[in-house]
Design a protein around this motif. Structure first.
Motif, PDB file in Angstrom:
ATOM      1  N   LEU A  34      19.664 -21.735  -5.267  1.00  0.00           N
ATOM      2  CA  LEU A  34      21.040 -21.339  -5.524  1.00  0.00           C
ATOM      3  C   LEU A  34      21.330 -19.931  -5.413  1.00  0.00           C
ATOM      4  CD1 LEU A  34      21.965 -23.324  -8.722  1.00  0.00           C
ATOM      5  CD2 LEU A  34      22.688 -23.879  -6.374  1.00  0.00           C
ATOM      6  N   SER A  35      20.563 -19.138  -5.327  1.00  0.00           N
ATOM      7  CA  SER A  35      20.935 -17.473  -5.058  1.00  0.00           C
ATOM      8  C   SER A  35      20.787 -17.450  -3.416  1.00  0.00           C
ATOM      9  CB  SER A  35      19.394 -16.794  -5.490  1.00  0.00           C
ATOM     10  OG  SER A  35      18.413 -17.084  -4.694  1.00  0.00           O
ATOM     11  N   GLY A  36      20.888 -18.329  -2.630  1.00  0.00           N
ATOM     12  CA  GLY A  36      21.196 -18.124  -1.146  1.00  0.00           C
ATOM     13  C   GLY A  36      20.500 -17.475  -0.222  1.00  0.00           C
ATOM     14  N   ILE A  37      20.902 -16.809   0.499  1.00  0.00           N
ATOM     15  CA  ILE A  37      20.121 -16.165   1.549  1.00  0.00           C
ATOM     16  C   ILE A  37      19.942 -14.625   1.114  1.00  0.00           C
ATOM     17  CG2 ILE A  37      20.325 -15.426   4.102  1.00  0.00           C
ATOM     18  CD1 ILE A  37      22.650 -17.699   4.455  1.00  0.00           C
ATOM     19  N   LEU A  62      31.534 -17.777  -4.575  1.00  0.00           N
ATOM     20  CA  LEU A  62      30.346 -18.254  -4.162  1.00  0.00           C
ATOM     21  C   LEU A  62      29.177 -17.209  -3.971  1.00  0.00           C
ATOM     22  CD1 LEU A  62      31.304 -21.459  -2.403  1.00  0.00           C
ATOM     23  CD2 LEU A  62      30.170 -21.549  -4.673  1.00  0.00           C
ATOM     24  N   ALA A  63      29.466 -16.494  -3.076  1.00  0.00           N
ATOM     25  CA  ALA A  63      28.672 -15.314  -2.545  1.00  0.00           C
ATOM     26  C   ALA A  63      28.075 -14.467  -3.787  1.00  0.00           C
ATOM     27  CB  ALA A  63      29.195 -14.570  -1.485  1.00  0.00           C
ATOM     28  N   LEU A 118      24.038 -12.688  -8.093  1.00  0.00           N
ATOM     29  CA  LEU A 118      23.771 -12.795  -9.478  1.00  0.00           C
ATOM     30  C   LEU A 118      22.682 -13.540  -9.874  1.00  0.00           C
ATOM     31  CD1 LEU A 118      27.334 -12.999 -11.209  1.00  0.00           C
ATOM     32  CD2 LEU A 118      25.811 -10.956 -11.097  1.00  0.00           C
ATOM     33  N   LEU A 119      22.753 -14.840  -9.320  1.00  0.00           N
ATOM     34  CA  LEU A 119      21.534 -15.697  -9.364  1.00  0.00           C
ATOM     35  C   LEU A 119      20.172 -15.080  -8.732  1.00  0.00           C
ATOM     36  CD1 LEU A 119      23.240 -19.140  -8.962  1.00  0.00           C
ATOM     37  CD2 LEU A 119      21.667 -18.469 -10.826  1.00  0.00           C
ATOM     38  N   ASP A 174      14.870 -13.495  -9.226  1.00  0.00           N
ATOM     39  CA  ASP A 174      13.618 -12.232  -8.944  1.00  0.00           C
ATOM     40  C   ASP A 174      13.012 -11.936 -10.079  1.00  0.00           C
ATOM     41  OD1 ASP A 174      14.164 -12.334  -6.365  1.00  0.00           O
ATOM     42  OD2 ASP A 174      15.485 -10.497  -6.378  1.00  0.00           O
ATOM     43  N   GLU A 175      13.508 -11.834 -11.231  1.00  0.00           N
ATOM     44  CA  GLU A 175      13.113 -11.344 -12.594  1.00  0.00           C
ATOM     45  C   GLU A 175      12.373 -12.522 -13.048  1.00  0.00           C
ATOM     46  OE1 GLU A 175      11.935  -9.370 -15.915  1.00  0.00           O
ATOM     47  OE2 GLU A 175      12.624  -8.639 -14.111  1.00  0.00           O
ATOM     48  N   LEU A 176      13.053 -13.515 -12.975  1.00  0.00           N
ATOM     49  CA  LEU A 176      11.772 -14.782 -13.626  1.00  0.00           C
ATOM     50  C   LEU A 176      10.490 -14.785 -12.689  1.00  0.00           C
ATOM     51  CD1 LEU A 176      14.636 -17.478 -14.044  1.00  0.00           C
ATOM     52  CD2 LEU A 176      13.331 -16.179 -15.999  1.00  0.00           C
ATOM     53  N   ASP A 177      10.712 -14.550 -11.276  1.00  0.00           N
ATOM     54  CA  ASP A 177       9.559 -14.895 -10.602  1.00  0.00           C
ATOM     55  C   ASP A 177       8.494 -13.636 -10.958  1.00  0.00           C
ATOM     56  OD1 ASP A 177      10.475 -16.919  -9.339  1.00  0.00           O
ATOM     57  OD2 ASP A 177      10.921 -15.978  -7.576  1.00  0.00           O
TER      58      ASP A 177
END
Length: 334
Positions: free
Chosen positions: A153-156, A223-224, A229-230, A235-238
């Motif tokens: 969902l964080s997209g490109i 949406l962008a 934000l996602l 990135d932080e969770l990873d």
């Protein structure tokens, strides 16, 4: 004396900001299809390159999926030169069938782009692609429809390795206006409008206009913005998952991990970590179904047997440990 058209200026600023301060002579490649987005990007990159001393070239990939694909590629090369880039390469590829035509074409395209960049060499080369804010919004909607997690969902991403996407804050309508203002004649992909075209084409021609009509023009930027934000959250969770991989959850062997310590981790960290552990072993890419099955071995084990993973790997629970292995490895063990 008047300045450039606002759309042209917006494209140039986007490229300049995305590149930052690079060394003089840095090699910049533009992936160009000849469409309005990549053609506007080529023109902006050419301008920024001249101003800052970068070496700018373009790479056009001929997928061979349409009878006139070679003509389209030559036409794109002509327009790129009109945009100010004179180092142009056309790469012809053969598109396979794995994962569907769209995914196979993308795989063939990026393989060809990377190969050309490696052959040409140069100082810290970067590859620019013309993905716009509209592409980002469409990607988020497609991921949402698939029931994907935060990473999808964080997209490109704006940058991944040496691939840079300067136009994620630029609307598609602005790239079209920039081409018009610069006297460029972009190619319009017919698959974007045909009824039985790719799913993204239907989303672009039917769903997005309906959403804009109901929710207003701000839906695309909204949406962008959600994707950005996602992306920060993902990135932080990873990062936390990678950090957890270095703790005592592992045992002496590199292919097994303690289930009690895995189960004690927060769900969002544990599931990411399980995906990383399996894919680091070579079992990938994993789907959400694979990750859920792995997680059940850790948190809801009721004696279930081994689960199959991509690449011929399997995961099982033995004596309170999660084991991920390949049959060929088991045969070699004494």
């Amino acid at each position: 004396m008047s300045g450039p058209h606002p759309a042209v200026a917006a494209c140039r600023v986007a490229v300049r900001d995305a590149l930052g301060d690079l060394e003089l002579g840095t090699r910049i490649w533009v992936a160009c299809s000849g469409g309005p987005d990549s053609l506007a990007l080529a023109a902006a990159a050419s301008y920024v390159g001249r101003k800052h001393g970068y070496l700018v070239g373009a790479i056009i990939v001929d997928h061979g999926l349409q009878p006139d694909s070679a003509v389209v590629a030559e036409r794109a090369a002509h327009q790129v030169r009109r945009a100010g880039i004179h180092t142009v390469h056309i790469e012809k590829v053969i598109v396979g069938r794995s994962g569907g035509q769209e995914a196979a074409a993308r795989e063939a395209r990026y393989t060809a782009l990377e190969a050309r960049i490696d052959r040409e060499g140069g100082l810290a080369p970067l590859l620019l692609t013309g993905h716009t804010m509209d592409d980002q919004a469409e990607t988020v909607l497609l991921a949402l429809a698939r029931g994907s997690g935060a990473r999808a969902l964080s997209g490109i991403p704006a940058r991944r390795g040496r691939i840079v996407r300067p136009f994620l804050n630029v609307r598609r309508k602005d790239t079209m206006m920039a081409c018009e203002a610069l006297g460029l004649d972009p190619w319009h992909d017919p698959t974007n409008t045909i009824e039985d075209g790719p799913r993204r084409s239907a989303l672009r021609s039917k769903v997005m206009p309906a959403m804009i009509e109901v929710l207003g023009p701000g839906v695309v930027s909204g949406l962008a913005r959600s994707a950005a934000l996602l992306q920060a959250d993902a990135d932080e969770l990873d990062r936390q998952a990678r950090s957890a991989m270095g703790t005592s959850v592992s045992t002496v062997r590199s292919d097994e991990w303690r289930c009690d310590m895995l189960a004690a981790l927060p769900d969002a960290i544990r599931t990411r970590m399980l995906k990383m552990l399996a894919e680091n072993r070579g079992a990938g890419p994993l789907t959400a179904t694979h990750v859920a099955a792995l997680d059940s071995l850790v948190t809801a084990w009721k004696g279930q047997g081994a689960i199959s993973l991509p690449g011929g790997f399997e995961a099982r629970r033995e004596y309170g440990r999660l084991v991920i292995s390949h049959p060929s490895e088991e045969e070699r063990r004494p």
